[in-house]
Design a protein around this motif. Structure first.
Motif, mmCIF file in Angstrom:
data_model
loop_
_atom_site.group_PDB
_atom_site.id
_atom_site.type_symbol
_atom_site.label_atom_id
_atom_site.label_comp_id
_atom_site.label_asym_id
_atom_site.label_seq_id
_atom_site.Cartn_x
_atom_site.Cartn_y
_atom_site.Cartn_z
ATOM 1 N N MET A 87 -9.417 61.210 28.859
ATOM 2 C CA MET A 87 -8.367 60.372 28.285
ATOM 3 C C MET A 87 -8.451 60.368 26.763
ATOM 4 S SD MET A 87 -8.506 57.162 30.982
ATOM 5 C CE MET A 87 -6.877 56.521 30.612
ATOM 6 N N ARG A 88 -7.304 60.285 26.137
ATOM 7 C CA ARG A 88 -7.224 60.168 24.684
ATOM 8 C C ARG A 88 -7.188 58.688 24.310
ATOM 9 N NH1 ARG A 88 -3.146 63.994 25.694
ATOM 10 N NH2 ARG A 88 -1.571 62.418 25.211
ATOM 11 N N SER A 89 -7.702 58.356 23.139
ATOM 12 C CA SER A 89 -7.747 56.946 22.740
ATOM 13 C C SER A 89 -7.105 56.746 21.372
ATOM 14 C CB SER A 89 -9.188 56.440 22.699
ATOM 15 O OG SER A 89 -9.918 57.071 21.660
ATOM 16 N N LEU A 90 -6.614 55.538 21.171
ATOM 17 C CA LEU A 90 -6.170 55.108 19.845
ATOM 18 C C LEU A 90 -6.476 53.621 19.731
ATOM 19 C CD1 LEU A 90 -3.245 53.345 19.958
ATOM 20 C CD2 LEU A 90 -2.415 55.560 20.698
ATOM 21 N N GLN A 91 -6.563 53.161 18.494
ATOM 22 C CA GLN A 91 -6.874 51.755 18.271
ATOM 23 C C GLN A 91 -5.688 51.031 17.663
ATOM 24 O OE1 GLN A 91 -10.662 51.373 16.133
ATOM 25 N NE2 GLN A 91 -11.604 50.928 18.108
ATOM 26 N N MET A 92 -5.465 49.823 18.164
ATOM 27 C CA MET A 92 -4.432 48.937 17.653
ATOM 28 C C MET A 92 -5.013 47.536 17.604
ATOM 29 S SD MET A 92 -0.988 50.291 19.613
ATOM 30 C CE MET A 92 -1.684 50.217 21.263
ATOM 31 N N PRO A 93 -4.576 46.709 16.649
ATOM 32 C CA PRO A 93 -5.169 45.382 16.536
ATOM 33 C C PRO A 93 -4.633 44.373 17.545
ATOM 34 C CG PRO A 93 -3.531 45.669 14.838
ATOM 35 C CD PRO A 93 -3.644 46.994 15.550
ATOM 36 N N VAL A 94 -5.549 43.570 18.108
ATOM 37 C CA VAL A 94 -5.144 42.339 18.787
ATOM 38 C C VAL A 94 -4.840 41.336 17.686
ATOM 39 C CG1 VAL A 94 -5.907 40.420 20.239
ATOM 40 C CG2 VAL A 94 -6.533 42.768 20.831
ATOM 41 N N MET A 95 -3.687 40.680 17.772
ATOM 42 C CA MET A 95 -3.273 39.733 16.741
ATOM 43 C C MET A 95 -3.071 38.349 17.342
ATOM 44 S SD MET A 95 -0.690 42.106 14.419
ATOM 45 C CE MET A 95 -1.068 41.198 12.911
ATOM 46 N N LEU A 96 -3.272 37.351 16.518
ATOM 47 C CA LEU A 96 -3.192 35.953 16.958
ATOM 48 C C LEU A 96 -2.276 35.173 16.034
ATOM 49 C CD1 LEU A 96 -4.300 33.465 18.624
ATOM 50 C CD2 LEU A 96 -6.065 33.293 16.860
ATOM 51 N N ARG A 97 -1.399 34.357 16.642
ATOM 52 C CA ARG A 97 -0.544 33.413 15.900
ATOM 53 C C ARG A 97 -0.862 32.009 16.366
ATOM 54 N NH1 ARG A 97 4.396 30.492 15.652
ATOM 55 N NH2 ARG A 97 5.591 30.925 13.731
ATOM 56 N N PRO A 98 -1.347 31.129 15.492
ATOM 57 C CA PRO A 98 -1.598 29.747 15.894
ATOM 58 C C PRO A 98 -0.287 29.028 16.185
ATOM 59 C CG PRO A 98 -2.720 30.299 13.832
ATOM 60 C CD PRO A 98 -1.728 31.392 14.103
ATOM 61 N N PRO A 99 -0.347 27.898 16.886
ATOM 62 C CA PRO A 99 0.876 27.114 17.102
ATOM 63 C C PRO A 99 1.535 26.758 15.769
ATOM 64 C CG PRO A 99 -0.904 26.305 18.482
ATOM 65 C CD PRO A 99 -1.519 27.302 17.549
ATOM 66 N N ALA A 100 2.835 27.005 15.673
ATOM 67 C CA ALA A 100 3.582 26.706 14.442
ATOM 68 C C ALA A 100 5.064 26.853 14.739
ATOM 69 C CB ALA A 100 3.173 27.658 13.306
ATOM 70 N N PRO A 101 5.915 26.155 13.986
ATOM 71 C CA PRO A 101 7.357 26.308 14.175
ATOM 72 C C PRO A 101 7.797 27.751 13.879
ATOM 73 C CG PRO A 101 6.855 24.392 12.803
ATOM 74 C CD PRO A 101 5.589 25.175 12.939
ATOM 75 N N VAL A 102 8.973 28.095 14.355
ATOM 76 C CA VAL A 102 9.558 29.403 14.052
ATOM 77 C C VAL A 102 10.966 29.203 13.501
ATOM 78 C CG1 VAL A 102 8.216 30.621 15.795
ATOM 79 C CG2 VAL A 102 10.450 29.693 16.406
ATOM 80 N N GLY A 103 11.452 30.228 12.797
ATOM 81 C CA GLY A 103 12.802 30.169 12.264
ATOM 82 C C GLY A 103 13.839 30.530 13.307
ATOM 83 N N GLU A 104 15.088 30.474 12.897
ATOM 84 C CA GLU A 104 16.207 30.803 13.783
ATOM 85 C C GLU A 104 16.495 32.302 13.710
ATOM 86 O OE1 GLU A 104 18.017 29.072 15.829
ATOM 87 O OE2 GLU A 104 17.306 27.039 15.425
ATOM 88 N N PRO A 105 16.724 32.958 14.846
ATOM 89 C CA PRO A 105 17.089 34.384 14.798
ATOM 90 C C PRO A 105 18.461 34.577 14.157
ATOM 91 C CG PRO A 105 17.326 33.520 17.030
ATOM 92 C CD PRO A 105 16.667 32.442 16.225
ATOM 93 N N ALA A 106 18.617 35.680 13.443
ATOM 94 C CA ALA A 106 19.887 35.970 12.786
ATOM 95 C C ALA A 106 20.888 36.624 13.725
ATOM 96 C CB ALA A 106 19.639 36.870 11.575
ATOM 97 N N LEU A 107 20.416 37.113 14.877
ATOM 98 C CA LEU A 107 21.286 37.762 15.844
ATOM 99 C C LEU A 107 21.359 36.936 17.126
ATOM 100 C CD1 LEU A 107 20.069 41.481 15.603
ATOM 101 C CD2 LEU A 107 21.875 40.356 14.281
ATOM 102 N N MET B 92 11.772 38.346 18.796
ATOM 103 C CA MET B 92 10.509 37.627 18.654
ATOM 104 C C MET B 92 10.746 36.156 18.342
ATOM 105 S SD MET B 92 7.820 39.412 19.350
ATOM 106 C CE MET B 92 6.592 38.315 18.617
ATOM 107 N N LEU B 93 11.622 35.871 17.390
ATOM 108 C CA LEU B 93 11.893 34.472 17.034
ATOM 109 C C LEU B 93 12.449 33.698 18.221
ATOM 110 C CD1 LEU B 93 13.441 34.888 13.472
ATOM 111 C CD2 LEU B 93 11.218 33.873 14.031
ATOM 112 N N ALA B 94 13.414 34.291 18.921
ATOM 113 C CA ALA B 94 14.023 33.594 20.057
ATOM 114 C C ALA B 94 13.016 33.377 21.175
ATOM 115 C CB ALA B 94 15.225 34.381 20.561
ATOM 116 N N SER B 95 12.147 34.351 21.404
ATOM 117 C CA SER B 95 11.206 34.227 22.511
ATOM 118 C C SER B 95 10.033 33.315 22.173
ATOM 119 C CB SER B 95 10.693 35.612 22.931
ATOM 120 O OG SER B 95 9.992 36.240 21.868
#
Length: 285
Positions: free
Chosen positions: A127-147, A238-241
């Motif tokens: 198998m071939r491998s690649l690395q990608m970061p696990v990312m974390l967002r703490p609880p916080a408000p979000v903006g409104e989607p433009a679409l 992302m914003l809507a979800s």
């Protein structure tokens, strides 16, 4: 983007936390607090658990076998969906590694494995491998989607989301398109699972899948239509979800192209994850 004695996975339903208030359109950018060192250290395990829940839900909705072990979860699909392996612990034992290897060698389709700990070497399977970061967002408000963004439940909306993801991620294994194969109608009936679809001037432009599990949120298949990139569709889905689960912490695994978007939404890189891929079954490689 299966282990232990065979068992059917039935995750408990998770109640969603109340949404944090969203700022009005055009207001100042939302400030997301920096995550604690403890939360960052915990992020790979949280992503491992959520990813296992997501792929188990996907497997059940497709009628595929879900295999659970202490150190991994595997979803054993057909020649197009393939085998998905979700590493759950950083210390797989010899028996678990042998079973995992056997599943990969017997797979009838492509093999993909996610290791958020970057601790399990699957190079012996070719198998071939690649690395990608696990990312974390703490609880916080979000903006409104433009679409405009909808939660896709109708077959026609799910099929539009499928087409976007297949094209955006260049999923050759799912061509030609078979409606309902990537996102079966039963997927949105699985506990915690939702599919979102963004539209730009009435045309389907972006999609993603969200999974809420054990008090954490994660996102999968965040993609945009190749002909409608740079129109804000990825940000909009992302914003809507995130809107109704903004009071929960969120993790995801980011591609190189997706990372700037997630950082702009308040995600912080926590740890490198290793993804392993074998386009053909190991036994035929």
């Amino acid at each position: 983007m299966t282990t232990g004695s065979t068992a059917t996975d039935r995750p408990a339903r998770t109640a969603q936390a109340p949404a944090a208030p969203a700022p009005a359109p055009g207001s100042a950018p939302v400030r997301v607090p920096a995550p604690s060192a403890e939360a960052l250290a915990d992020a790979p395990m949280r992503q491992a658990r959520n990813s296992a829940a997501f792929w188990s839900a996907t497997g059940r909705s497709r009628g595929h076998e879900v295999i659970r072990r202490r150190g991994f979860v595997a979803v054993d699909g057909d020649e197009r969906a393939g085998l998905r392996i979700l590493i759950q612990e950083p210390d797989l034992g010899p028996d678990e590694l042998a079973e995992l290897s056997g599943l990969a060698r017997r797979a009838v389709g492509p093999v993909n494995a996610e290791d958020p700990y970057s601790a399990t070497d699957l190079g012996h399977l070719g198998m071939r491998s690649l690395q990608m970061p696990v990312m974390l967002r703490p609880p916080a408000p979000v903006g409104e989607p433009a679409l405009e963004v909808i939660r896709a439940r109708r077959p026609e909306d799910l099929q539009q989301a499928e087409r976007i993801v297949i094209a955006g991620f260049e999923l050759a294994a799912f061509e030609p398109h078979r409606p309902g194969e990537l996102f079966p109608a039963a997927l949105v009936d699985q506990p915690g699972a939702s599919v979102f679809l963004a539209r730009h001037e009435g045309v389907a432009a972006g999609a993603c899948v969200r999974l809420v599990h054990e008090g954490f949120v994660s996102h999968y298949w965040v993609g945009t239509c190749p002909d409608l990139r740079s129109r804000g569709a990825g940000r909009a889905v992302m914003l809507a979800s995130l809107a109704d689960v903004a009071a929960l912490p969120a993790t995801l695994t980011a591609s190189r192209l997706g990372r700037p978007l997630y950082e702009s939404l308040g995600y912080t890189a926590a740890a490198p994850a290793t993804w392993w891929a074998l386009p053909r079954p190991a036994g035929l490689a």
